[in-house]
Design a protein around this motif. Structure first.
Motif, short mmCIF file in Angstrom:
data_model
loop_
_atom_site.label_atom_id
_atom_site.label_comp_id
_atom_site.label_asym_id
_atom_site.label_seq_id
_atom_site.Cartn_x
_atom_site.Cartn_y
_atom_site.Cartn_z
N LEU A 1 0.83 -1.21 0.00
CA LEU A 1 0.00 0.00 0.00
C LEU A 1 0.87 1.26 0.00
N ASP A 2 1.93 1.29 0.80
CA ASP A 2 2.83 2.45 0.83
C ASP A 2 3.50 2.67 -0.53
N ASP A 3 3.95 1.58 -1.15
CA ASP A 3 4.56 1.69 -2.47
C ASP A 3 3.58 2.23 -3.50
N ALA A 4 2.35 1.75 -3.44
CA ALA A 4 1.32 2.21 -4.38
C ALA A 4 1.04 3.70 -4.17
N GLU A 5 0.94 4.13 -2.92
CA GLU A 5 0.72 5.56 -2.64
C GLU A 5 1.89 6.41 -3.13
N ARG A 6 3.10 5.94 -2.92
CA ARG A 6 4.28 6.68 -3.37
C ARG A 6 4.31 6.80 -4.88
N ILE A 7 4.01 5.68 -5.57
CA ILE A 7 3.99 5.69 -7.04
C ILE A 7 2.93 6.65 -7.56
N GLU A 8 1.76 6.62 -6.95
CA GLU A 8 0.68 7.53 -7.35
C GLU A 8 1.08 8.98 -7.12
N ALA A 9 1.74 9.29 -6.00
CA ALA A 9 2.18 10.66 -5.72
C ALA A 9 3.25 11.10 -6.70
#
Length: 120
Positions: free
Chosen positions: A22-30
């Motif tokens: 989830l953290d990786d996905a949020e970082r990629i989206e940002a």
């Protein structure tokens, strides 16, 4: 009891893996929304660390520079006194002259004495 501990530990590991996903996905989206944000944040952080490190060392660096300047001043005074004493040892009559520093060329020039009555 052991089976329960193993299941609990596995659940913790699985939860941590999901949290990372989830953290990786949020970082990629940002990063997609603002691609340079990460680079800017990293640069600002590194600049802050550099400023902090230099600030911590500023007092020490200033003290070192001040000490070097003082030692150079003392060495200059010592050398000046040494050269004056050497001059006085070589030319005892010059010790009454002013203590103003002279260039080496001035010391090597012949000193003209009073002109003789026959040369007038």
């Amino acid at each position: 009891m052991d089976k329960g501990r193993k299941q609990r530990n596995q659940a913790i590991v699985d939860g941590l893996k999901q949290h990372k996903v989830l953290d990786d996905a949020e970082r990629i989206e940002a990063e997609r929304a603002k691609p340079m944000l990460g680079a800017h944040a990293r640069k600002a952080f590194e600049e802050g660390l550099a400023r902090e490190a230099f600030s911590d060392q500023r007092v020490t660096l200033k003290a070192m520079v001040d000490e070097a300047v003082e030692r150079l001043r003392e060495a200059g005074e010592f050398l000046t006194e040494h050269l004056r004493s050497r001059r006085d040892a070589i030319r005892p009559g010059d010790s009454t002259t002013s203590r103003a520093p002279q260039s080496p060329q001035q010391d090597d020039e012949p000193v003209a004495g009073p002109s003789s009555p026959s040369m007038r």
